[in-house]
Design a protein around this motif. Structure first.
Motif, mmCIF file in Angstrom:
data_model
loop_
_atom_site.group_PDB
_atom_site.id
_atom_site.type_symbol
_atom_site.label_atom_id
_atom_site.label_comp_id
_atom_site.label_asym_id
_atom_site.label_seq_id
_atom_site.Cartn_x
_atom_site.Cartn_y
_atom_site.Cartn_z
ATOM 1 N N UNK A 34 0.833 -1.207 0.000
ATOM 2 C CA UNK A 34 0.000 0.000 0.000
ATOM 3 C C UNK A 34 0.869 1.258 0.000
ATOM 4 N N UNK A 35 1.971 1.228 0.739
ATOM 5 C CA UNK A 35 2.884 2.375 0.769
ATOM 6 C C UNK A 35 3.527 2.582 -0.607
ATOM 7 N N UNK A 36 3.930 1.497 -1.257
ATOM 8 C CA UNK A 36 4.521 1.608 -2.597
ATOM 9 C C UNK A 36 3.493 2.125 -3.595
ATOM 10 N N UNK A 37 2.257 1.677 -3.432
ATOM 11 C CA UNK A 37 1.177 2.124 -4.314
ATOM 12 C C UNK A 37 0.957 3.634 -4.140
ATOM 13 N N UNK A 38 0.995 4.079 -2.908
ATOM 14 C CA UNK A 38 0.811 5.503 -2.621
ATOM 15 C C UNK A 38 1.947 6.322 -3.237
ATOM 16 N N UNK A 39 3.175 5.816 -3.135
ATOM 17 C CA UNK A 39 4.324 6.506 -3.733
ATOM 18 C C UNK A 39 4.163 6.614 -5.249
ATOM 19 N N UNK A 40 3.730 5.533 -5.871
ATOM 20 C CA UNK A 40 3.539 5.540 -7.324
ATOM 21 C C UNK A 40 2.468 6.552 -7.724
ATOM 22 N N UNK A 41 1.400 6.596 -6.960
ATOM 23 C CA UNK A 41 0.320 7.544 -7.255
ATOM 24 C C UNK A 41 0.810 8.984 -7.110
ATOM 25 N N UNK A 42 1.583 9.231 -6.065
ATOM 26 C CA UNK A 42 2.125 10.583 -5.871
ATOM 27 C C UNK A 42 3.054 10.964 -7.026
ATOM 28 N N UNK A 43 3.877 10.017 -7.468
ATOM 29 C CA UNK A 43 4.787 10.279 -8.587
ATOM 30 C C UNK A 43 3.991 10.555 -9.863
ATOM 31 N N UNK A 44 2.934 9.790 -10.085
ATOM 32 C CA UNK A 44 2.085 10.024 -11.260
ATOM 33 C C UNK A 44 1.437 11.404 -11.201
ATOM 34 N N UNK A 45 0.985 11.788 -10.024
ATOM 35 C CA UNK A 45 0.384 13.114 -9.855
ATOM 36 C C UNK A 45 1.400 14.211 -10.190
ATOM 37 N N UNK A 46 2.625 14.032 -9.712
ATOM 38 C CA UNK A 46 3.675 15.016 -9.988
ATOM 39 C C UNK A 46 3.990 15.072 -11.482
ATOM 40 N N UNK A 47 4.070 13.912 -12.110
ATOM 41 C CA UNK A 47 4.336 13.875 -13.552
ATOM 42 C C UNK A 47 3.218 14.566 -14.329
ATOM 43 N N UNK A 48 2.004 14.437 -13.843
ATOM 44 C CA UNK A 48 0.866 15.074 -14.497
ATOM 45 C C UNK A 48 0.969 16.592 -14.495
ATOM 46 N N UNK A 49 1.678 17.129 -13.537
ATOM 47 C CA UNK A 49 1.830 18.586 -13.441
ATOM 48 C C UNK A 49 2.946 19.125 -14.340
ATOM 49 N N UNK A 50 3.795 18.230 -14.833
ATOM 50 C CA UNK A 50 4.925 18.664 -15.663
ATOM 51 C C UNK A 50 4.497 18.921 -17.104
ATOM 52 N N UNK A 51 5.266 19.760 -17.757
ATOM 53 C CA UNK A 51 5.046 19.994 -19.189
ATOM 54 C C UNK A 51 5.382 18.710 -19.944
ATOM 55 N N UNK A 52 4.753 18.522 -21.099
ATOM 56 C CA UNK A 52 4.967 17.296 -21.871
ATOM 57 C C UNK A 52 6.419 17.104 -22.297
ATOM 58 N N UNK A 53 7.137 18.204 -22.499
ATOM 59 C CA UNK A 53 8.524 18.094 -22.949
ATOM 60 C C UNK A 53 9.528 18.184 -21.791
ATOM 61 N N UNK A 54 9.047 18.065 -20.575
ATOM 62 C CA UNK A 54 9.928 18.161 -19.406
ATOM 63 C C UNK A 54 10.915 16.995 -19.381
ATOM 64 N N UNK A 55 12.103 17.282 -18.887
ATOM 65 C CA UNK A 55 13.125 16.248 -18.736
ATOM 66 C C UNK A 55 12.851 15.521 -17.421
ATOM 67 N N UNK A 56 12.803 14.202 -17.504
ATOM 68 C CA UNK A 56 12.504 13.390 -16.327
ATOM 69 C C UNK A 56 13.639 12.394 -16.130
ATOM 70 N N UNK A 57 13.991 12.177 -14.884
ATOM 71 C CA UNK A 57 15.009 11.185 -14.542
ATOM 72 C C UNK A 57 14.377 10.157 -13.620
ATOM 73 N N UNK A 58 14.830 8.915 -13.742
ATOM 74 C CA UNK A 58 14.321 7.869 -12.851
ATOM 75 C C UNK A 58 15.478 6.990 -12.401
ATOM 76 N N UNK A 59 15.306 6.403 -11.244
ATOM 77 C CA UNK A 59 16.326 5.507 -10.696
ATOM 78 C C UNK A 59 16.190 4.124 -11.302
ATOM 79 N N UNK A 60 17.319 3.586 -11.712
ATOM 80 C CA UNK A 60 17.390 2.200 -12.168
ATOM 81 C C UNK A 60 18.571 1.599 -11.417
ATOM 82 N N UNK A 61 18.259 0.891 -10.358
ATOM 83 C CA UNK A 61 19.337 0.381 -9.507
ATOM 84 C C UNK A 61 20.058 1.546 -8.870
ATOM 85 N N UNK A 62 21.352 1.621 -9.111
ATOM 86 C CA UNK A 62 22.141 2.712 -8.549
ATOM 87 C C UNK A 62 22.338 3.850 -9.548
ATOM 88 N N UNK A 63 21.725 3.729 -10.711
ATOM 89 C CA UNK A 63 21.867 4.744 -11.748
ATOM 90 C C UNK A 63 20.642 5.645 -11.800
#
Length: 117
Positions: A34-63
Motif C-alpha cells: 500500500x505504501x509503494x502504491x501511494x508513492x507511485x500515485x504521488x509520482x504520477x500526480x507530480x508527472x501530471x503537473x509537468x510539461x509534456x517536454x519536461x526532462x525526467x530522470x528515474x532511478x534504475x538500480x544505482x543509476x
C-alpha cells in the motif's frame, strides 16, 4: 496445561499459532505494498503537473537515467497495476487464512468444551 491435552489438540493449537503468524506477515506485506502504491500515485500526480517536454530522470538500480515523461508515466502505471494485483492476492490469502484460523479456533473450542466443564 498443554501436557494434559491430546496430541491432536496440541497440533491444532500449533497450527493456529502458525496461521496467526502468517496473517501478521501478510498484514505487514499489505502495508508495504500500500505504501509503494501511494508513492507511485504521488509520482504520477507530480508527472501530471509537468510539461509534456519536461526532462525526467528515474532511478534504475544505482543509476539515474534520463527518460521521457510518457515513458515514466507508462512505467508507473504498470507498477501501479502490478501492485494492485499483488494487493488483491494478499487480500485473498488473508481471507483464506482468517477463515482457516476461525475454523481451527472453533474446532479447538469444541474439543475443549467438554473438558472445561
Amino acid at each position: 496445561m498443554t501436557a494434559e491435552l491430546p496430541p491432536q489438540i496440541q497440533n491444532q493449537i500449533a497450527q493456529l499459532q502458525q496461521i496467526q503468524q502468517q496473517i501478521q506477515a501478510l498484514a505487514m506485506q499489505k502495508s508495504q505494498v500500500e505504501a509503494m502504491q501511494k508513492e507511485s500515485k504521488m509520482a504520477l500526480d507530480e508527472l501530471g503537473r509537468l510539461a509534456d517536454d519536461a526532462v525526467v530522470y528515474r532511478n534504475v538500480g544505482e543509476l539515474v537515467i534520463k527518460t521521457s515523461k510518457e515513458e515514466s508515466i507508462t512505467k508507473l502505471k504498470d507498477r501501479e497495476e502490478t501492485l494492485s494485483l499483488r494487493l488483491q492476492s494478499i487480500s485473498r490469502q488473508e481471507e483464506r487464512l482468517t477463515s482457516r484460523f476461525k475454523q481451527l479456533q472453533e474446532q479447538i473450542q469444541q474439543a475443549l468444551g467438554p473438558r472445561a466443564q
